[in-house]
Design a protein around this motif. Structure first.
Motif: not given
Length: 842
Positions: A288, A290, A475, A481-485, A487, A498, A537, A539
């Motif tokens: 949870e 990351g 991390q 994603d927002k759930q720290k999984r 993407l 990243n 994120h 974007e």
């Protein structure tokens, strides 16, 4: 048993390796206060002033002290200082501990050193044999097993103790706290460093430095190791001998001593006897948050320059390691002689994109089996590139990758895949790669690498394959994603690297610089370039940190940079508005689609055809120019064959004819022509560029000759075809079947287009494109006598005549103002001028 422990007795050696003594819980590893780094040994300012990050001068002087005799200073909690000096002779380390704690132990207080030794785990203390311990040492057994030795009063509030420890135990750490025994009205008082951790001093180790990352061999034979991990709470360096399947030695990198910022580092005086290495990273294993730490796994250094051959059966071992880094010892110096890059101007490039393995792995290649599918096998085929007029090779990804997934799934960005070498290791592949580059440059051919930095082979959270980045700092290295999984990329990959995180973009830039400086690579084609513009994120970024860093990096200043919007994992290209800074080329996906659409006979495509021929101003009139457009006629990743691209017309033309139409249009268009492996034979195996069948090439010499001649034609008409400028209105006239007739731009049924390009030096060119299934009579102007250069419907060798052929009575007439019959599904090129031979450049 580790060789360094022999002489201490089997019992001591085994205990130090196993770390079978548990440190009491209250002396476990506390969280380091990031705001106050006073616990850094040997890195604090004089006069007891705590510093943040050390200056370069402090770091240099500190390193020198460790070489001549290390000095460490700690700030104790609640005030005061603890100084440790280390000297060594041929047999022993002399460790002098001096505590100056006036605010804690005023006057003549009785202080005990509560201590133990460890190597691979700071929570597991090992004790000396009683005969080896200092006098008056008390051994505490049970759960709180440790040694306690009284310190001696040196001055008021200052106490000292000297420890003598065998030299052949190294490397290891001395870990301690200070204890004031309980009095009648008080309990034991325990003092640690002001970072909240034990005082810890390395022996047989040097602090090392945080830069450069990876392994660096020093002139004195020592080796510096540096690894980035922001979120790891503990990092262990694991070393392997020649025949080891599990680590021969593990060295815990104590954060107080061996961490600067987010980089863990250590310097070993020698790495003799070891051949490979990896890291064990521990930390919060809560998904949870990351993190994806795994205390069992041994991980590949992202900066490993060579990868050790895979050891089977790893999952069954206590410490599995999918891949390990080879220590860079005994790496031969490569003799580049007087090699230099051809530095071919972009507008003169004719490129060929290939897969190293597939190019020469077929039995028909005529090479010795040991050379098939290798870098050196490619060298043996240099004459083939020369026969095509190719001067630039684009090589599909050659970084170390997961064999089960393929070359577009790398797990290392620095190491070449071992399969492409002449031996069995990535070191062999490295040497072979350099030989290949040297041979290509000697023959005037540049080398560009396809590179994948947008994802890795480690997959996602559904079916993870932890090799390196995921277990080191998930991390940081992956977009979550927002759930720290992790993407998933919409282009088919199970993860998204990243790239625009500062630490991650450094890995990418360092990798690119390494391939330029070490291997003399001439450029890079960035696969799945759309994901390079993603933020942390997911974007879209208007000025991606990575791309800007690459663009303005001085080492990369002369390299060719190419953005490929295609994903190798799917057949869907992703259009992109790429921030180019006047440096970046792009694979023009519209060129292939518009060319094939026109010659398939689709309606209303003549305007798109004209745009592509003139250099795709809709894409590159942004301060770049047409040469920044890489024009290809087949899909680079084998999702379609030539027959797929050209066989949707009502009247089916043969594939070879359509191939020739596409090739002629490609080479006569402004931009950079790029051939894909197999284009010269018109076939790909089962729709994928897996193997190049050299037997089929023998029956495709008509096409090979055409490509070679088209390359010469481009150089002969340099002012028309090799300029990084868009064609001016004075140099071009679009027309229909007659020179005066305007093209039927808006007629959806018009599938014919002609253009006259004006060239006062070598003669005007009139080019006709017919995607109709009937003959079109092209009326020629009366101002010139016309020579036939190309007619794609004529048999070899009449298809292309560089010097020009008089118009025959069957095709037309040499009389000015006559017509030329443009056959269905064909391209015709005529040149104005007298029938004279141009200088043969073949």
């Amino acid at each position: 048993m580790d060789m360094a422990l022999r002489g201490l007795g089997d019992s001591m050696a085994a205990r130090l390796d196993r770390g079978n003594v548990l440190l009491p819980r209250r002396w476990g590893r506390p969280t380091l206060d990031r705001k106050c780094r006073s616990g850094w040994s040997g890195r604090c300012r004089a006069q007891g002033q705590n510093s943040g990050v050390p200056t370069q001068e402090e770091d240099r002087k500190s390193q020198q002290r460790r070489t001549d005799g290390a000095q460490y200073m700690f700030h104790a909690e609640s005030g005061g200082q603890v100084r440790v000096s280390v000297q060594e002779n041929s047999l022993k380390y002399m460790v002098n501990v001096e505590a100056n704690l006036p605010d804690i132990f005023p006057g003549e207080s009785h202080i005990l050193l509560h201590w133990g030794l460890f190597r691979s785990d700071s929570t597991d203390w090992v004790l000396l044999e009683p005969n080896d311990a200092p006098a008056s040492t008390k051994f505490l057994g049970g759960k709180n097993e440790a040694m306690q030795t009284p310190m001696q009063q040196l001055a008021s509030c200052v106490q000292t103790l000297q420890l003598e420890l065998p030299l052949n135990m190294a490397p290891f750490y001395v870990s301690f706290v200070l204890c004031k025994p309980a009095c009648k009205d008080s309990k034991d008082m325990w003092i640690k460093s002001n970072s909240g951790s034990n005082f810890c001093v390395p022996l047989g180790l040097r602090t090392g430095r945080p830069d450069p990352l990876g392994v660096t061999l020093e002139a004195d034979g020592s080796a510096n190791f540096a690894l980035y991990s922001k979120n790891a709470a503990n990092v262990t360096l694991c070393l392997y001998g020649p025949n080891d399947v599990e680590p021969a030695m593990e060295i815990d990198l104590e954060s107080v001593t061996h961490r600067t910022g987010d980089v863990w580092h250590v310097q070993l005086p020698s790495i003799e006897g070891f051949i490979s290495y990896g890291y064990r990273c521990r930390g919060d294993e809560t998904w949870e948050n990351g993190n994806r730490f795994h205390k069992r796994r041994i991980l590949l250094d992202p900066y490993a320059k060579f990868v050790s051959p895979f050891i089977p059966g790893q999952e069954e071992l206590p410490s599995p390691a999918t891949a390990l880094g080879l220590l860079p010892t005994n790496v031969p110096t490569f003799d580049w002689e007087e090699e230099s890059s051809p530095c071919i101007p972009l507008e003169q490039v004719v490129a060929y994109r290939l897969d190293v393995a597939g190019f020469t792995s077929h039995s028909s290649c005529g090479l010795d089996e040991r050379l098939r599918g290798t870098f050196l096998g490619l060298v043996e085929k240099i004459s083939h590139f020369q026969s095509l007029g190719v001067n630039t090779i684009i090589v599909r990804p050659i970084f170390s990758y997961d064999r089960s997934q393929g070359p577009y799934y790398p797990f290392s960005f620095f190491s070449p895949m071992e399969d492409y070498g002449s031996g069995s290791s990535s070191l062999d592949a490295s040497i072979s790669f350099k030989k290949m580059v040297k041979a290509l440059h000697k023959n005037g051919i540049e080398l560009i690498l396809d590179v994948v930095y947008t994802h890795t082979s480690e997959k996602g959270d559904e079916d993870p394959e932890t090799v390196s980045f995921r277990g080191i700092d998930n991390q940081t290295y992956y977009i979550l994603d927002k759930q720290k999984r992790i993407l998933q990329s919409k282009f088919g990959a199970a993860n998204v690297f990243n790239c625009n995180h500062p630490a991650v973009h450094k890995v990418v830039v360092d990798s690119l610089r390494y391939w330029v400086e070490e291997y003399h690579v001439d450029g890079f084609c960035f696969v799945n370039a759309r994901d390079l513009t993603r933020g942390p994120h997911g974007e879209d970024l208007s000025r991606p940190l990575l791309l800007e860093a690459i663009t303005f990096d001085p080492v990369l200043a002369s390299t060719k940079l190419i953005a490929d919007p295609y994903s190798p994992l799917s057949s869907v290209p992703e259009p992109l508005k790429f921030p180019h800074w006047k440096r970046w080329c792009e694979c023009n996906i519209n060129f292939q689609m518009d060319m094939t659409s026109f010659f398939r006979g689709e309606q209303g495509k003549q305007g798109d055809l004209a745009t592509r021929i003139c250099g795709s101003a809709d894409m590159f009139a942004d301060e770049r120019g047409p040469s920044f457009s890489l024009n290809h006629i087949t899909n680079a990743y084998g999702f379609s064959t030539l027959s797929d691209s050209t066989s949707n017309s009502k009247t089916e033309p043969n594939v070879e004819l359509q191939l020739h139409n596409l090739l002629v249009t490609q080479f006569l268009s402004r931009g950079t022509p790029v051939l894909n492996m197999g284009d010269e034979s018109g076939l790909l195996d089962d729709g994928k560029a897996i193997q190049f069948d050299w037997q089929k090439l023998a029956s495709a010499m008509h096409t090979v000759n055409l490509i070679s001649s088209l390359s010469l034609l481009r150089s002969q008409h340099e002012s028309l075809l090799q300029k990084n400028k868009f064609v001016s209105s004075e140099m071009i006239k679009w027309h229909g079947a007659t020179y005066e007739e305007e093209p039927l731009w808006t007629d959806p049924n018009s599938k014919f287009l002609a253009v006259t390009l004006k060239d006062n030096d070598t003669g005007d060119l009139c080019i006709a494109f017919n995607a109709r299934d009937d003959v079109v009579e092209l009326t020629l102007t009366e101002e010139a006598t016309w020579l036939r250069i190309i007619d794609t419907t004529l048999p070899y060798p009449e298809t292309i005549v560089l010097n020009g052929a008089e118009l025959s009575s069957e095709a037309g007439t040499s009389n000015a103002g006559a017509s030329y019959s443009v056959q269905p599904f064909s391209v015709v090129v005529l040149r104005a001028g007298k029938c004279q031979e141009l200088k043969d450049q073949a």
